[in-house]
Motif scaffolding. Structure first.
Motif, short mmCIF file in Angstrom:
data_model
loop_
_atom_site.label_atom_id
_atom_site.label_comp_id
_atom_site.label_asym_id
_atom_site.label_seq_id
_atom_site.Cartn_x
_atom_site.Cartn_y
_atom_site.Cartn_z
N ALA A 1 0.68 -1.22 -0.18
CA ALA A 1 0.00 -0.14 0.01
C ALA A 1 0.98 1.32 0.03
O ALA A 1 0.56 2.19 -0.75
N TYR A 2 1.92 1.31 0.74
CA TYR A 2 2.86 2.45 0.89
C TYR A 2 3.61 2.48 -0.64
O TYR A 2 3.60 3.59 -0.84
N SER B 1 -5.81 5.14 -1.84
CA SER B 1 -5.24 5.82 -2.82
C SER B 1 -4.31 5.21 -3.87
O SER B 1 -3.36 5.67 -4.68
N SER B 2 -4.45 3.82 -3.72
CA SER B 2 -3.59 2.91 -4.65
C SER B 2 -4.17 2.74 -5.89
O SER B 2 -3.58 1.86 -6.67
N ASN C 1 -9.70 -0.12 -6.87
CA ASN C 1 -9.20 -0.13 -5.55
C ASN C 1 -8.88 -1.59 -4.88
O ASN C 1 -9.63 -2.47 -5.47
N TYR D 1 -3.39 4.91 2.29
CA TYR D 1 -2.65 4.55 1.37
C TYR D 1 -3.47 3.40 0.47
O TYR D 1 -3.17 3.39 -0.79
N ILE D 2 -4.04 2.56 1.06
CA ILE D 2 -5.00 1.59 0.40
C ILE D 2 -5.93 2.15 -0.80
O ILE D 2 -5.94 1.87 -1.94
N GLU E 1 2.43 1.62 -3.38
CA GLU E 1 1.68 2.04 -4.55
C GLU E 1 0.44 3.14 -4.35
O GLU E 1 0.24 3.76 -5.58
N GLY E 2 0.47 3.39 -3.07
CA GLY E 2 -0.69 4.49 -2.82
C GLY E 2 0.07 5.85 -2.70
O GLY E 2 1.15 6.01 -2.55
N ASP E 3 -0.59 6.87 -2.71
CA ASP E 3 -0.32 8.17 -2.42
C ASP E 3 -1.49 8.98 -1.81
O ASP E 3 -2.37 9.38 -2.40
#
Length: 706
Positions: free
Chosen positions: A56-57, A388-389, A435, A385-386, A59-61
C-alpha cells in the motif's frame, strides 16, 4: 425423581461444584503455553498485515485524497504543480446535478496559483487586449497569444466566466455572502456591471447556491470550524485545567473509596439523582418561561448556530423528558435492589482494598491504551494508502443528446478525442473500480483483532494481580511485591495464544456486523420491507452474540490468569461457575457495574457543572474567561475528556470487581468456613452473607490450615 436429586442434576448440568484443595494458593505457578497455534496464526496475520502495508505504501499516495486533482489527474500543490495549490472549476453550474457524487463535477478543472479575486465575464465581441488575456483562466499548454478570443471560448479552452472566490479545502468556491444581496434573484454582474448570462438566461445568486449544492455546506462548516479553532486557541489552557480537574476528581474518588466505599457509592447515587432531578427541574422551568416568548415555538431544524436551539421550547421539553425518565429509572433501581447493592458495595470495598494494596494497577492501563493508539494510527495510515492506490478513472462530459455515450460513464483519456462533437473525458477519482477492496478488508479485520488482543492482554494481566490478592490469607503481609508485574509476565510468557484465540472470535463477529451494516446501506435504495426486517434481526442477533462473547472472554481470561488452562477449557470452567450461581451473576455482578458506572457519571457531571458555571454563566468568581463564540464547547470538551479519564481509572476497578467476584464464587464452593476449609473472603462479605470461619471462634491462635 425426588426433590433431593434435583440439585445433583442441576450441578451435573453445569459441572460439578469445586472441591477443597489444600494445595491451591491462587494463580498457579507451574503452567505451560496455551493455544500456541492461535499465537502463530496471529503472528502470521500481523506479518501479512505488514506486507499489505508495504505494498500500500509503495502503490498508494494519500495526497490524491487530501489534495484536489484536476481534469487530467494531476494533484494540485504537488510536484510540478507545487506553485498551483488550488483547483478552479470552469463552470460550477454543471455541479448542480444530484448525480455529482457519483459522476463528479463534469466541467474542466485546472490547478491555479490563486482563486479569482474578482467576477469576470468573457465576451467574444470584447476587445482582445493584454489585460483580457491575463484575466483568462485556460487549460494547460494553451497559447492564448496565438488564438483568437472567440476560438478560445468556443472550443472550451478557457473559462467563459468566473466569480469572486476563496479556497475551501483547496477548491475555489464562490464567496456566496458577498455575491448574495438582499434579493437573491438579482442577476450577478462583473465589475463593469455586465450581466453574466449562460446562453439566454441570466445568472442569479440562487443558481450558484443550488449549483454548489453540498459544496456550499463547507461555507458554514468553514465558518464554524474557524470559530471553534479560535475558541480552542483562546481557552486551551482552561480546557487543560478542566481535564486536570477531572483527573483529580477521579483520583480523589478512588482514594476515598479505599476507606469510604459504601458512603461514596451511596453518595454517587444521591448526587446522580440530584443532578438528574435538577436537570429536569431546570429544563421544565426554561420550557415554561419560553411559552410566552415569540418564535420559541418554532420547529427544530438542523443548523450550525447551536445557540438558536436553546431559544426553542422543544429543546428544553426534550431535556426535561430525558432527565425525568432517567431519574425515575435510577430511583426505582436503588429502591428495589437496595439489599443487593449492599453486597455489591462489599465487593467494591474489597476491590478498593486490592487497588490500594497495588497502586501500580491504576497506571497499568496506560500501556495497553498507548499500544491501541499506535495500532489505530497504523490502521489509519494503511487505509489511506490503500484507498489511494487505485488507478485514475475518467468519465465523459458534455455528451450531446441522442449520442450513444452518457455523461458520467467511464472513458479512456487517450482515445476520447476520436469521439468528436466536443465530448470531453475528465478525471473523476482514484480507485473507483480498481481499488484494493480485499486489502482494505484485511486491514479493517487487523484493526479489530489487534485492538481486542490488546484489551485481552490488559485483562489477563490485571486479573492475575487481583486473583493473587484475593487468594492471599494475610493480606497485610503476604501480597506479592509486584503482583501486576507477575500477572503481566505470566500473560506474555504463557497465554498470548489464548488471548489471540478469544480476540479472534470477537473480531470475526465484529467484522460480520460491519458487513451487515454495509449490506443494509446498499439495500436501502431498494426499500424492501422484508429485506430490512431480515437485516435488522441479523444485526440484533450478532450484536447480542458479540456482547455474549466479550462477557465470556473476559471471564475466561480471569480463569486463564488463575489456572493457566487454554481458552476453551477456561471458557467452559467460567461459564459453568457462573451458571451455577446465575442469580448472583445477573443481579450482583451487574449492580457493581452499574454502581461503578454511576461513579464515572458523577466525575463527568462534576467536571461539566464546573465548566458550565465558568463558561456558561455570568459568574463573578473568575474574570479571566475569554469571550467565546460557543459557550457550550468547553463543557462538551471537558465532559468528553472527563469520561475518557474516568473510564481509564474505573476500568481497573471493573476488572478488580469481576476477578474478585469469580474468586468469591469459587471460595464459596471450595470452602465452608470450617477449621480445615476456612474462607478467603473478607469479614464484611462473610457478615453480609451470614458466613463465618469457625476456627476463629474455637481458637484465636489456631492455624487456618491443618
Amino acid at each position: 425423581m425426588t426433590s433431593s436429586e434435583t440439585p445433583i442434576t442441576s450441578e451435573r448440568k453445569y459441572g460439578e461444584e469445586l472441591t477443597y484443595d489444600p494445595e491451591f494458593r491462587g494463580p498457579i505457578k507451574n503452567r505451560s503455553c496455551t493455544d500456541v497455534i492461535c499465537l502463530f496464526l496471529f503472528v502470521a496475520f500481523l506479518g501479512g498485515w505488514c506486507v499489505v502495508a508495504f505494498f500500500a505504501y509503495r502503490e498508494g499516495d494519500p495526497r490524491t485524497i487530501v489534495y484536489p486533482t484536476d481534469s487530467d489527474g494531476n494533484i494540485c500543490g504537488v510536484g510540478e504543480f507545487e506553485d498551483r495549490p488550488y483547483l478552479f472549476f470552469f463552470d460550477l453550474m454543471k455541479c448542480a446535478s444530484p448525480k455529482v457524487l457519483v459522476t463528479g463535477c463534469l466541467t474542466p478543472q485546472v490547478c491555479v496559483k490563486q482563486c479569482p479575486n474578482e467576477t469576470f465575464l468573457a465576451n467574444e465581441n470584447m476587445g482582445y487586449t493584454d489585460d483580457i488575456k491575463k484575466k483568462l483562466i485556460c487549460k494547460y499548454g494553451i497559447k492564448k497569444e496565438e488564438q483568437s478570443l472567440k476560438s478560445l471560448l468556443s472550443d472550451g479552452h478557457c473559462a467563459t466566466f468566473y466569480l469572486k472566490s476563496f479556497p475551501i479545502f483547496g477548491r475555489c468556491l464562490p464567496d456566496i455572502k458577498k455575491l448574495a444581496p438582499k434579493d437573491p434573484d438579482k442577476p450577478i454582474t462583473d465589475k463593469d456591471d455586465n450581466v453574466i448570462r449562460l446562453g439566454d438566461e441570466e445568472l442569479v445568486v440562487d443558481s450558484i447556491v443550488n449549483a454548489t449544492g453540498s459544496l456550499a455546506q463547507f461555507l458554514s462548516l468553514r465558518e464554524m470550524g474557524s470559530k471553534i479553532f479560535s475558541d480552542f486557541k483562546a481557552s486551551w489552557h482552561l480546557l487543560l485545567l478542566g481535564l486536570i480537574l477531572s483527573m483529580v476528581v477521579s483520583l480523589v474518588w478512588i482514594v476515598l473509596m479505599r476507606w469510604l466505599a459504601g458512603l461514596m457509592v451511596w453518595l454517587s447515587a444521591v448526587l446522580l439523582l440530584a443532578f438528574l432531578g435538577f436537570g429536569c427541574y431546570y429544563s421544565t422551568t426554561k420550557y415554561l418561561s419560553l411559552k410566552n416568548v415569540p418564535g420559541s415555538d418554532a420547529k427544530l431544524t438542523i443548523t450550525f448556530d447551536f445557540k438558536s436551539y436553546l431559544a426553542l421550547q422543544d429543546t428544553w421539553l426534550a431535556f426535561a423528558i430525558v432527565t425525568g425518565v432517567l431519574f425515575a429509572i435510577f430511583f426505582l433501581i436503588l429502591v428495589f435492589l437496595r439489599k443487593r447493592i449492599v453486597i455489591a458495595i462489599a465487593l467494591i470495598k474489597e476491590a478498593s482494598r486490592s487497588v490500594g494494596s497495588m497502586p501500580s494497577t491504576l497506571l497499568f492501563p496506560l500501556f495497553p491504551y498507548l499500544l491501541m493508539l499506535g495500532i489505530f494510527a497504523f490502521w489509519t495510515a494503511v487505509a489511506l494508502y490503500i484507498a489511494s492506490s487505485g488507478k485514475a478513472s475518467f468519465v465523459y462530459a458534455d455528451v450531446p443528446a441522442g449520442s450513444q455515450l452518457k455523461n458520467g460513464t467511464m472513458c479512456n483519456p487517450k482515445k476520447y478525442n476520436t469521439t468528436g462533437e466536443g465530448i470531453k473525458c475528465l478525471f473523476h477519482t482514484y480507485g473507483l473500480k480498481n481499488n484494493l477492496y480485499s486489502s482494505q478488508f484485511y486491514n479493517l479485520f487487523g484493526l479489530f483483532w489487534a485492538l481486542f488482543f490488546c484489551v485481552g492482554v490488559g485483562q489477563v494481566s490485571l486479573s492475575g494481580a487481583f486473583a493473587s490478592y484475593y487468594w492471599t490469607r494475610d493480606k497485610t503481609k503476604n501480597i506479592p511485591i509486584c503482583a501486576i508485574g507477575g500477572g503481566t509476565y505470566r500473560c506474555i510468557r504463557y497465554h498470548l495464544g489464548s488471548i489471540a484465540f478469544g480476540s479472534l472470535l470477537i473480531a470475526i463477529v465484529r467484522m460480520i456486523r460491519v458487513m451487515l451494516e454495509y449490506i443494509d446501506k446498499k439495500c436501502k435504495k431498494y426499500d424492501n420491507p422484508c429485506t430490512r426486517a431480515i437485516l435488522c434481526c441479523m444485526k440484533c442477533c450478532f450484536w447480542c452474540l458479540e456482547k455474549f462473547l466479550r462477557f465470556i472472554s473476559k471471564n475466561a481470561y480471569i480463569m486463564i490468569a488463575i489456572y493457566g488452562k487454554n481458552f476453551c477449557s477456561s471458557s467452559k470452567k467460567a461459564f459453568q461457575l457462573l451458571m451455577r450461581n446465575i442469580l448472583r451473576v445477573v443481579v450482583l455482578d451487574k449492580i457493581t457495574d452499574f454502581l461503578l458506572f454511576m461513579g464515572k457519571l458523577v466525575v463527568v457531571a462534576v467536571s461539566v457543572a464546573v465548566a458550565f458555571y465558568f463558561f456558561g454563566t455570568e459568574q463573578k468568581f473568575y474574570k479571566g474567561i475569554p469571550p467565546m463564540n460557543y459557550n457550550f464547547l468547553p463543557p462538551i470538551v471537558i465532559g468528553f475528556g472527563a469520561y475518557l479519564i474516568a473510564s481509564a481509572f474505573f476500568s481497573v476497578y471493573g476488572m478488580a470487581v469481576d476477578t474478585l467476584f469469580l474468586c468469591f464464587l469459587e471460595d464459596c464452593e471450595r470452602n465452608d468456613g470450617s477449621p480445615e476449609k476456612p474462607y478467603f473472603m473478607s469479614k464484611e462479605l462473610m457478615k453480609i452473607l451470614h458466613k463465618k470461619n469457625k476456627f476463629r471462634e474455637l481458637s484465636p491462635t489456631a492455624s487456618p490450615r491443618k
